[in-house]
Design a protein around this motif. Structure first.
Motif, PDB file in Angstrom:
ATOM      1  N   UNK A  81      -7.280  18.265  18.909  1.00 28.12           N
ATOM      2  CA  UNK A  81      -7.046  19.280  17.768  1.00 28.12           C
ATOM      3  C   UNK A  81      -6.439  18.626  16.918  1.00 28.12           C
ATOM      4  N   UNK A  82      -6.943  17.867  15.591  1.00 29.55           N
ATOM      5  CA  UNK A  82      -6.111  17.434  14.590  1.00 29.55           C
ATOM      6  C   UNK A  82      -5.701  18.266  13.629  1.00 29.55           C
ATOM      7  N   UNK A  83      -4.539  17.933  13.167  1.00 30.36           N
ATOM      8  CA  UNK A  83      -3.741  18.700  11.998  1.00 30.36           C
ATOM      9  C   UNK A  83      -3.463  17.602  11.062  1.00 30.36           C
ATOM     10  N   UNK A  84      -3.798  17.549   9.837  1.00 29.65           N
ATOM     11  CA  UNK A  84      -3.456  16.632   8.931  1.00 29.65           C
ATOM     12  C   UNK A  84      -2.015  17.022   8.347  1.00 29.65           C
ATOM     13  N   UNK A  85      -0.937  16.167   8.335  1.00 33.02           N
ATOM     14  CA  UNK A  85       0.552  16.604   7.561  1.00 33.02           C
ATOM     15  C   UNK A  85       0.826  15.642   6.639  1.00 33.02           C
ATOM     16  N   UNK A  86       1.062  16.205   5.326  1.00 37.33           N
ATOM     17  CA  UNK A  86       1.352  15.309   4.378  1.00 37.33           C
ATOM     18  C   UNK A  86       3.093  14.850   4.705  1.00 37.33           C
ATOM     19  N   UNK A  87       3.387  13.636   4.466  1.00 34.96           N
ATOM     20  CA  UNK A  87       4.568  13.412   4.782  1.00 34.96           C
ATOM     21  C   UNK A  87       5.168  12.568   3.447  1.00 34.96           C
ATOM     22  N   UNK A  88       6.496  12.596   3.380  1.00 38.84           N
ATOM     23  CA  UNK A  88       7.126  11.606   2.461  1.00 38.84           C
ATOM     24  C   UNK A  88       6.687  10.036   2.270  1.00 38.84           C
ATOM     25  N   UNK A  89       6.303   9.797   1.127  1.00 41.38           N
ATOM     26  CA  UNK A  89       5.743   8.788   0.629  1.00 41.38           C
ATOM     27  C   UNK A  89       6.556   7.868  -0.364  1.00 41.38           C
ATOM     28  N   UNK A  90       7.075   6.755   0.110  1.00 43.22           N
ATOM     29  CA  UNK A  90       7.827   6.116  -0.765  1.00 43.22           C
ATOM     30  C   UNK A  90       7.267   4.948  -1.331  1.00 43.22           C
ATOM     31  N   UNK A  91       6.793   4.966  -2.384  1.00 49.43           N
ATOM     32  CA  UNK A  91       5.852   3.744  -3.134  1.00 49.43           C
ATOM     33  C   UNK A  91       6.657   2.703  -3.676  1.00 49.43           C
ATOM     34  N   UNK A  92       6.411   1.498  -3.266  1.00 46.11           N
ATOM     35  CA  UNK A  92       7.218   0.288  -4.067  1.00 46.11           C
ATOM     36  C   UNK A  92       6.755   0.153  -5.313  1.00 46.11           C
ATOM     37  N   UNK A  93       5.579   0.688  -5.766  1.00 46.61           N
ATOM     38  CA  UNK A  93       5.444   0.514  -7.216  1.00 46.61           C
ATOM     39  C   UNK A  93       5.954   1.360  -8.277  1.00 46.61           C
ATOM     40  N   UNK A  94       6.409   2.644  -7.661  1.00 48.77           N
ATOM     41  CA  UNK A  94       6.846   3.415  -8.669  1.00 48.77           C
ATOM     42  C   UNK A  94       8.244   3.927  -8.297  1.00 48.77           C
ATOM     43  N   UNK A  95       8.906   4.054  -7.433  1.00 45.73           N
ATOM     44  CA  UNK A  95       9.916   4.597  -7.045  1.00 45.73           C
ATOM     45  C   UNK A  95      11.201   3.776  -7.550  1.00 45.73           C
ATOM     46  N   UNK A  96      12.262   4.601  -8.364  1.00 47.85           N
ATOM     47  CA  UNK A  96      13.294   3.930  -8.878  1.00 47.85           C
ATOM     48  C   UNK A  96      14.674   4.821  -8.069  1.00 47.85           C
ATOM     49  N   UNK A  97      15.684   3.796  -7.733  1.00 49.76           N
ATOM     50  CA  UNK A  97      15.783   2.491  -8.311  1.00 49.76           C
ATOM     51  C   UNK A  97      15.152   1.462  -7.326  1.00 49.76           C
ATOM     52  N   UNK A 127       0.576   2.374   4.500  1.00 50.94           N
ATOM     53  CA  UNK A 127       0.165   1.254   3.708  1.00 50.94           C
ATOM     54  C   UNK A 127       1.130   0.592   2.991  1.00 50.94           C
ATOM     55  N   UNK A 128       1.618   1.383   1.860  1.00 53.63           N
ATOM     56  CA  UNK A 128       2.606   0.649   1.138  1.00 53.63           C
ATOM     57  C   UNK A 128       3.644   0.343   1.898  1.00 53.63           C
ATOM     58  N   UNK A 129       4.621  -0.926   1.392  1.00 48.51           N
ATOM     59  CA  UNK A 129       5.741  -1.433   2.131  1.00 48.51           C
ATOM     60  C   UNK A 129       6.377  -0.550   3.203  1.00 48.51           C
ATOM     61  N   UNK A 130       7.032   0.675   2.275  1.00 50.23           N
ATOM     62  CA  UNK A 130       8.112   1.471   3.108  1.00 50.23           C
ATOM     63  C   UNK A 130       7.295   2.220   3.845  1.00 50.23           C
ATOM     64  N   UNK A 131       6.517   2.650   3.695  1.00 52.51           N
ATOM     65  CA  UNK A 131       5.857   3.894   4.421  1.00 52.51           C
ATOM     66  C   UNK A 131       5.665   3.235   6.155  1.00 52.51           C
ATOM     67  N   UNK A 132       5.211   2.241   6.371  1.00 54.77           N
ATOM     68  CA  UNK A 132       5.026   1.550   7.663  1.00 54.77           C
ATOM     69  C   UNK A 132       6.358   1.799   8.326  1.00 54.77           C
ATOM     70  N   UNK A 197      -9.131  -3.352  -6.492  1.00 53.54           N
ATOM     71  CA  UNK A 197      -9.678  -2.367  -5.413  1.00 53.54           C
ATOM     72  C   UNK A 197      -8.408  -1.591  -4.739  1.00 53.54           C
ATOM     73  N   UNK A 198      -8.919  -0.305  -4.169  1.00 57.96           N
ATOM     74  CA  UNK A 198      -7.986   0.543  -3.445  1.00 57.96           C
ATOM     75  C   UNK A 198      -7.254  -0.551  -2.315  1.00 57.96           C
ATOM     76  N   UNK A 199      -6.171  -0.207  -1.896  1.00 57.41           N
ATOM     77  CA  UNK A 199      -5.591  -0.976  -0.753  1.00 57.41           C
ATOM     78  C   UNK A 199      -4.129  -1.613  -1.320  1.00 57.41           C
ATOM     79  N   UNK A 200      -3.475  -2.093  -0.399  1.00 56.90           N
ATOM     80  CA  UNK A 200      -2.294  -2.879  -0.613  1.00 56.90           C
ATOM     81  C   UNK A 200      -2.334  -4.375  -1.031  1.00 56.90           C
ATOM     82  N   UNK A 201      -1.169  -4.894  -1.303  1.00 57.44           N
ATOM     83  CA  UNK A 201      -1.408  -6.289  -1.846  1.00 57.44           C
ATOM     84  C   UNK A 201      -2.173  -6.950  -0.987  1.00 57.44           C
ATOM     85  N   UNK A 202      -2.632  -7.965  -1.537  1.00 59.22           N
ATOM     86  CA  UNK A 202      -3.973  -8.588  -0.743  1.00 59.22           C
ATOM     87  C   UNK A 202      -3.400 -10.086  -0.422  1.00 59.22           C
ATOM     88  N   UNK A 203      -1.916 -10.342  -0.668  1.00 61.90           N
ATOM     89  CA  UNK A 203      -1.271 -11.661  -0.258  1.00 61.90           C
ATOM     90  C   UNK A 203      -0.521 -11.150   1.025  1.00 61.90           C
TER      91      UNK A 203
END
Length: 580
Positions: A81-97, A127-132, A197-203
């Protein structure tokens, strides 16, 4: 219809909420049913939390909602029984500091979301760096069956006939503009070409490195790390992971069964082989602290020292993640390490089997992308841990991204007290600096920035760039982007804001760097160093309230993972008292 629990090997955790006919059970089931769920979904089948870091302000993860639908399909197919739960998403691209400041906050909040809600297992969508690392840290502290699904890297970028990597070419183009080798107009035109395209850094930046670390640790299905975000096989991987987590719950296969000392040693060697990000150091140390495995900074040097870098990807090499996937991806790297005696072959994975069984038949389809050992990019590709009177608790350097002629060097320090001081002076032609100088940046560590921003790969002074110089030694207590490159010494511990020796370096002091000997030395008498430290007083920016205050008061040093002191350890998944 009467409520009849399903026959599972044991009573599942979610039945503490939904099992039986008591007032409390009816309360919990009843509210869930207002979403249109039929009664028999609460019959004792496993409830799987899909912890989704999707956010429109986390562009690397902007497609995770689509992948979550495939995960749900797999869970339904396997009887969950799947339930999707949104959780804190720390983006390397946008979060300051800096997103790093919020990795621990994300891990803390997600840990409590898992523990406090009726989940029997978890799918960690990252995906993005700190989420993993944040989701892995949370899962390790709760220790419910968990599997990782990463979003995958974006497609290759192309600009003016050249393959360009997200992040890596940002640094290169920026330096070229300062050196007068590229116009500002071309730089702006390249913007759209780099991230197409969508996705994380390609390097092989931090996102791809942490996806690889996750697979090497055994926390994702084999082959997960490299599939491009837009490839249909990424969606298949998501669906298969949804199927797999249901069986993991039935088998009670938990992170503590998988995240052993051997698993971490495998990951360190993989990081050296792929030319992975220096950020993996603080993240793996933090995850190990949560699962209570004895894994230290010295293990990084011990395990990585003899590992050649065989993956020819930017920023260390030539290609991008698309080519890595087409060549065979991480299973090929793991197979090579296993053949060279550098892999704990019996390490358990989320598949329920040994890691070697997953990769022993992997084929290398492009030996220029994943090179044979005799043609490695760097013979000693692991993270180098340097110590000495300037870094008593250690500092790190990525040999595969460094310039060989600078690995043994002695030069005068040019000191910047903080990032604002650096920005104010670095472009001044009057700055007393040349290619032999060593740039030193203070107060950018876990406490000092605060949060330990990715500013360690300081841009070089224009007066040096205009001479054709492309690299200098840089030393700081900061991090650098996994997409960055250069002879950059990072994570110097103790940090300046904690009174480490870095805090008392003065412009003109001679510094000795000897990477082969793992030495970082401030060439002043011991008595003078002691006197300077005795006279030192902190002058970094201090937070007085809020999360920034909590972080500065309780964050550990980079040498132990920069976690918060009170979050280390596995607290388990016990259900608290129900007040209803």
């Amino acid at each position: 219809m009467a409520f009849t629990p399903a026959k599972w090997p044991r009573r599942l955790r979610s039945q503490e909420w939904y099992g039986g006919t008591s007032r409390d059970s009816i309360y919990h089931r009843g509210w869930m049913r207002n979403q249109g769920y039929p009664e028999d979904l609460f019959d004792g089948r496993p409830i799987i939390g899909i912890l989704n870091t999707w956010s429109e302000l986390t562009p690397c993860n902007g497609h995770l909602n689509e992948l979550a639908e495939k995960v749900k399909a797999g869970i339904w197919e396997a009887g969950g029984f799947p339930v999707e739960v949104p959780v804190f998403s720390a983006s390397e691209n946008t979060f300051r500091p800096t997103a790093m400041m919020f990795r621990n906050l994300a891990a803390m909040s997600i840990e409590e979301q898992i523990r406090g809600q009726p989940m029997d297992g978890c799918v960690l969508m990252v995906g993005c760096d700190k989420t993993t690392p944040s989701l892995l840290m949370a899962a390790a502290s709760v220790d419910l069956p968990s599997i990782v699904v990463t979003g995958g890297p974006m497609l290759n970028g192309w600009f003016q006939g050249e393959r360009v990597g997200a992040g890596t070419h940002l640094w290169r183009f920026s330096e070229a503009v300062k050196a007068g080798e590229m116009t500002q107009e071309d730089f702006l035109e390249a913007e759209a070409a780099v991230t197409r395209s969508t996705g994380t850094c390609n390097t092989m930046g931090t996102a791809s490195s942490m996806a690889s670390m996750t697979e090497a640790l055994g926390m994702a299905l084999s082959g997960n790390a490299a599939i491009p975000a837009v490839d249909s096989r990424r969606r298949v991987m998501a669906q298969m992971s949804g199927r797999r987590i249901v069986q993991m719950v039935k088998d009670d296969l938990k992170p503590s069964d998988i995240l052993t000392k051997e698993a971490f040693e495998n990951a360190v060697r993989v990081n050296g082989a792929i030319g992975g990000s220096t950020n993996a150091v603080v993240h793996l140390l933090a995850i190990a602290g949560r699962i209570e495995v004895d894994f230290t900074l010295d293990d990084w040097d011990r395990c990585g020292r003899d590992v050649p870098t065989i993956v020819n990807l930017q920023p260390s090499g030539e290609y991008l993640m698309e080519e890595f996937f087409y060549a065979g991806g991480l299973p090929v790297v793991l197979r090579q390490l296993g053949q060279d005696g550098l892999l704990h072959k019996d390490a358990l994975t989320v598949s329920g089997g040994a890691i070697w069984d997953e990769v022993k038949e992997a084929k290398n389809w492009n030996e220029d992308v994943i090179r044979p050992v005799e043609r490695a990019l760097t013979a000693q590709g692991g993270i180098a841990v340097l110590k000495g009177n300037l870094a008593p608790k250690g500092s790190i350097l990525k040999p595969s991204a460094a310039s060989e002629h600078l690995l043994v060097h002695r030069g005068p320090a040019v000191v910047f007290e903080d990032i604002d001081d650096y920005k104010a002076r670095i472009n001044d032609d009057a700055l007393d600096v040349d290619e032999n100088s060593i740039l030193v940046l203070k107060n950018c560590g876990p406490k000092g920035y605060p949060g330990m921003a990715e500013v360690g790969n300081m841009g070089l002074p224009p007066k040096v760039l205009k001479k054709g110089v492309t690299d200098m030694i840089r030393i700081s207590d900061a991090r650098m982007s996994g997409t960055a490159y250069g002879t950059v010494i990072l994570h110097t511990a103790p940090e300046a804001a904690a009174g480490g020796p870095l805090a008392v370096v003065k412009t003109g002091d001679m510094i000795e760097v000897d990477v082969p000997a793992r030495r970082l030395h401030l060439d002043i008498p011991d008595a003078e160093l002691a006197a300077r430290l005795a006279d030192w007083a902190p002058h970094h920016e201090r937070a007085t309230s809020g999360y920034a205050w909590l972080h500065q008061e309780h964050v550990e040093g980079a040498d132990t993972g920069a976690d918060l002191t009170f979050l280390k350890g596995c607290r388990g998944n016990a259900v608290g008292k129900d007040s209803h």
